[in-house]
Scaffold this active site. Structure first.
Site, PDB file in Angstrom:
ATOM      1  N   ARG A 196       0.875  -1.140   0.037  1.00  0.00           N
ATOM      2  CA  ARG A 196      -0.012  -0.064  -0.029  1.00  0.00           C
ATOM      3  C   ARG A 196       0.809   1.298   0.106  1.00  0.00           C
ATOM      4  NH1 ARG A 196      -3.414  -2.959  -1.485  1.00  0.00           N
ATOM      5  NH2 ARG A 196      -5.744  -3.067  -0.531  1.00  0.00           N
ATOM      6  N   GLU A 222      -3.150   7.855  -4.104  1.00  0.00           N
ATOM      7  CA  GLU A 222      -3.693   7.466  -5.148  1.00  0.00           C
ATOM      8  C   GLU A 222      -5.054   7.915  -5.437  1.00  0.00           C
ATOM      9  OE1 GLU A 222      -3.497   3.404  -6.084  1.00  0.00           O
ATOM     10  OE2 GLU A 222      -1.433   3.203  -5.398  1.00  0.00           O
ATOM     11  N   HIS A 239      -0.386   0.357  -9.683  1.00  0.00           N
ATOM     12  CA  HIS A 239      -1.352  -0.267  -8.866  1.00  0.00           C
ATOM     13  C   HIS A 239      -1.848  -1.636  -9.688  1.00  0.00           C
ATOM     14  CE1 HIS A 239      -3.603  -0.385  -4.821  1.00  0.00           C
ATOM     15  NE2 HIS A 239      -3.146  -1.721  -5.140  1.00  0.00           N
TER      16      HIS A 239
END
Length: 371
Positions: A196, A222, A239
């Site tokens: 993350r 993000e 991602h």
């Protein structure tokens, strides 16, 4: 998604960041990925009985509120562990061919040794790399598990991070990679994060990024990512490390199974086609294992596309909204059907001129070699 859920009732599909409470006023089940924040603001006063997230992490779910509200929830734990581990191997292959990592006696530190980190460690050990592990919570639960201090890993060639994002508890991972750790990196040390974004302190990163190499698939925040950090990254992807054709089936199947167990779906398991395979013919070329891995998935190609899309075309994108839109659009290309990525175990390669050590490496990675 349609193959599993379309026959169960009406299926309404919408981009994850665009889902609103008004969309759920007639819904029984909500299916999301990590883009959708699921909390009282989204679900309060709706008839939703079950939330399924096709992710391993659950930091986008307010699980305390869901439990209090009596809304059942389920994550597809571990469904994407394999493609993330294979992404790490692809990054290593790319960096070794760039001379950014040593070809011999590579030393790797794995932070977080759950379903993903365990696979990464197994791959690295199979390829002959030295591996050190850092996972204090696991060491507390398993006396035989040897966990190194995070600071010890800073001396290794590569540190790859695979922790969940946690803020509370004895071992919070929020900004686990902070300024003191970044300060200790030097030379050709590489930091790779596929967990993350907020596990890394991006403010500290902005100050310390000049003297070492970093490769990120996840960012803080993000999708409004730090474009200066993007520009300086050696490998940068939107991602997508945890996505493959095969894991999409696994994740959706896991959530469908959870719905069936809750009595929210038909008791019968849907009849589905076998998972697709990738076949690559190399025409007799003399290649090494790294070349083959990068032919299956090359993070450098994605990096070039991402930097061109978010930097060159937009002059460092003075507006973060446009950056966010482009980030999500690029990500969707890889997690949707536009560009399909296959896992090693579903890949067959043929007509290869391989040295025995490279043949052995490909076999250990699970890739099928046809003579």
């Amino acid at each position: 998604m349609h193959a599993y859920f379309a026959e169960e009732g009406e299926l309404f599909v919408k981009p994850g960041r665009a889902i609103e409470r008004a969309d759920l006023l007639d819904a029984d089940v909500l299916l999301v990925r990590s883009l959708t924040r699921v909390d009282e603001r989204l679900l309060g006063g709706t008839p939703v009985k079950f939330v399924g997230t096709v992710t391993s992490g659950i930091d986008h779910l307010d699980t305390a509120w869901l439990d209090q509200a009596g809304i059942r929830w389920q994550a597809a734990a571990g469904y994407n562990a394999q493609p993330v581990a294979e992404y790490v191997i692809a990054v290593i292959a790319a960096l070794q061919l760039q001379n950014s990592l040593p070809l011999q006696a590579l030393r790797v530190g794995v932070v977080g040794v759950g379903q993903v980190g365990s696979r990464v460690a197994a791959f690295c050990e199979a390829l002959g790399f030295e591996v050190l592990l850092c996972d204090p919570p696991r060491a507390e639960q398993e006396p035989q598990f040897s966990s190194q201090a995070l600071s010890t890993l800073a001396a290794l060639d590569l540190v790859t991070v695979h922790t969940p994002l946690t803020i509370e508890g004895l071992h919070p991972t929020y900004h686990l990679i902070h300024s003191s750790f970044l300060d200790s990196l030097s030379g050709k040390h590489v930091l790779l994060n596929t967990s993350r974004g907020a596990v890394v302190d991006f403010a500290a990163l902005s100050r310390e990024r000049s003297h070492w190499t970093y490769c990120f698939d996840v960012w803080e925040p993000e999708p409004e990512i730090d474009l200066a950090c993007l520009k300086a990254a050696r490998i940068a992807t939107p991602h997508l490390a945890g996505y493959s054709v095969q894991c999409r089936y696994r994740g959706i199947a896991a959530i469908h199974q959870a719905c069936r167990e809750q009595g929210l779906m038909n008791a019968a398991e849907p009849s589905l086609p076998s998972l697709p395979r990738l076949r690559l013919d190399f025409g007799g070329k003399k290649l090494g294992w790294r070349d083959v891995v990068l032919a299956i998935f090359n993070p450098e190609t994605v990096t070039q596309v991402m930097k061109t899309s978010l930097l060159k075309k937009n002059d460092l994108l003075k507006g973060t909204e446009k950056c966010a839109t482009l980030f999500d659009t690029l990500r969707q290309c890889y997690i949707g059907d536009a560009i399909q990525r296959h896992e090693f175990a579903y890949t067959t390669v043929s007509k290869l001129n391989l040295e025995e050590k490279d043949r052995c490496a490909l076999t250990k990675l699970g890739i099928t070699i046809e003579e």
